[in-house]
Design a protein around this motif. Structure first.
Motif, PDB file in Angstrom:
ATOM      1  N   TYR A  24       0.829  -1.209   0.000  1.00 65.78           N
ATOM      2  CA  TYR A  24       0.000   0.000   0.000  1.00 65.78           C
ATOM      3  C   TYR A  24       0.865   1.263   0.000  1.00 65.78           C
ATOM      4  O   TYR A  24       0.549   2.244  -0.680  1.00 65.78           O
ATOM      5  CB  TYR A  24      -0.929   0.026   1.205  1.00 65.78           C
ATOM      6  CG  TYR A  24      -2.264  -0.642   0.959  1.00 65.78           C
ATOM      7  CD1 TYR A  24      -3.122  -0.179  -0.026  1.00 65.78           C
ATOM      8  CD2 TYR A  24      -2.667  -1.712   1.734  1.00 65.78           C
ATOM      9  CE1 TYR A  24      -4.353  -0.768  -0.247  1.00 65.78           C
ATOM     10  CE2 TYR A  24      -3.900  -2.322   1.522  1.00 65.78           C
ATOM     11  CZ  TYR A  24      -4.739  -1.846   0.530  1.00 65.78           C
ATOM     12  OH  TYR A  24      -5.952  -2.430   0.313  1.00 65.78           O
ATOM     13  N   ARG A  43      -4.694   3.042   4.099  1.00 62.66           N
ATOM     14  CA  ARG A  43      -4.679   1.576   4.232  1.00 62.66           C
ATOM     15  C   ARG A  43      -3.309   1.105   4.726  1.00 62.66           C
ATOM     16  O   ARG A  43      -3.224   0.172   5.525  1.00 62.66           O
ATOM     17  CB  ARG A  43      -5.045   0.899   2.918  1.00 62.66           C
ATOM     18  CG  ARG A  43      -6.514   0.977   2.578  1.00 62.66           C
ATOM     19  CD  ARG A  43      -7.331   0.081   3.473  1.00 62.66           C
ATOM     20  NE  ARG A  43      -8.748   0.309   3.228  1.00 62.66           N
ATOM     21  CZ  ARG A  43      -9.694  -0.049   4.066  1.00 62.66           C
ATOM     22  NH1 ARG A  43      -9.393  -0.652   5.195  1.00 62.66           N
ATOM     23  NH2 ARG A  43     -10.948   0.192   3.797  1.00 62.66           N
ATOM     24  N   GLU A 101      -4.756  -7.981  -2.036  1.00 59.32           N
ATOM     25  CA  GLU A 101      -5.793  -8.110  -1.009  1.00 59.32           C
ATOM     26  C   GLU A 101      -6.396  -9.512  -1.017  1.00 59.32           C
ATOM     27  O   GLU A 101      -6.708 -10.062   0.038  1.00 59.32           O
ATOM     28  CB  GLU A 101      -6.891  -7.065  -1.222  1.00 59.32           C
ATOM     29  CG  GLU A 101      -6.488  -5.668  -0.818  1.00 59.32           C
ATOM     30  CD  GLU A 101      -6.184  -5.581   0.662  1.00 59.32           C
ATOM     31  OE1 GLU A 101      -7.113  -5.598   1.486  1.00 59.32           O
ATOM     32  OE2 GLU A 101      -4.993  -5.494   0.991  1.00 59.32           O
ATOM     33  N   GLY A 135     -10.732  -3.686   3.719  1.00 58.39           N
ATOM     34  CA  GLY A 135      -9.776  -3.222   2.710  1.00 58.39           C
ATOM     35  C   GLY A 135      -9.920  -3.994   1.417  1.00 58.39           C
ATOM     36  O   GLY A 135      -9.921  -3.421   0.318  1.00 58.39           O
TER      37      GLY A 135
END
Length: 150
Positions: A24, A43, A101, A135
């Protein structure tokens, strides 16, 4: 149920979470649009807080917490792909972040199925997972929105 097992699981998740934080941070640094830089930066900070909470749990269990990411080939590949995507614009960056993710979400889900975790450690992991899931879902939705508006 042993604290050694909990420490091992937590340290693995700490490493994966640090990898996510670094991804991130890299995306925030390289994104073109200010709102994406801000989103990725927030994030990254959130992932840092998640790792810190798990590190605290490791200390409470009498262990030494990990403070670095993994050296796993799959994680390295995600970072290489992210760096390559950076030159292709924000949509490509979001795609790679969302792919990362998927990876971290799967790690958490697998370890939450571990019946040998103590209740206290399970709660820490579950709390962290909820943030990871938020997220993940946010990046998935952002990717879909960008795909629809091209």
């Amino acid at each position: 149920m042993s604290s050694e097992h909990d420490i091992r699981v937590l340290n693995h998740l700490i490493e994966v979470t640090i990898d996510s934080m670094l991804g991130y941070a890299e995306a925030a640094k390289e994104a073109g649009r200010a709102e994406l830089k801000d989103l990725f930066g927030r994030r990254a900070e959130e992932r840092q807080r998640i790792a810190a909470k798990m590190q605290e749990q490791v200390r409470m269990l009498g262990g030494t917490p990990s403070d670095e990411g993994t050296l796993a080939a799959t994680v390295h590949r995600v970072f290489v792909d992210l760096r390559a995507a950076l030159s292709k614009g924000d949509e490509a960056v979001v795609k790679e972040v969302e792919r990362g993710e998927d990876h971290i979400k799967a790690k958490y889900e697998t370890l939450l199925k571990d019946d040998d975790l103590t209740p206290a450690t399970r709660m820490v992991v579950q709390d962290a997972y909820q943030l990871v899931l938020e997220g993940h879902d946010q990046m998935r939705d952002l990717k879909r929105t960008m795909e629809r508006t091209r």
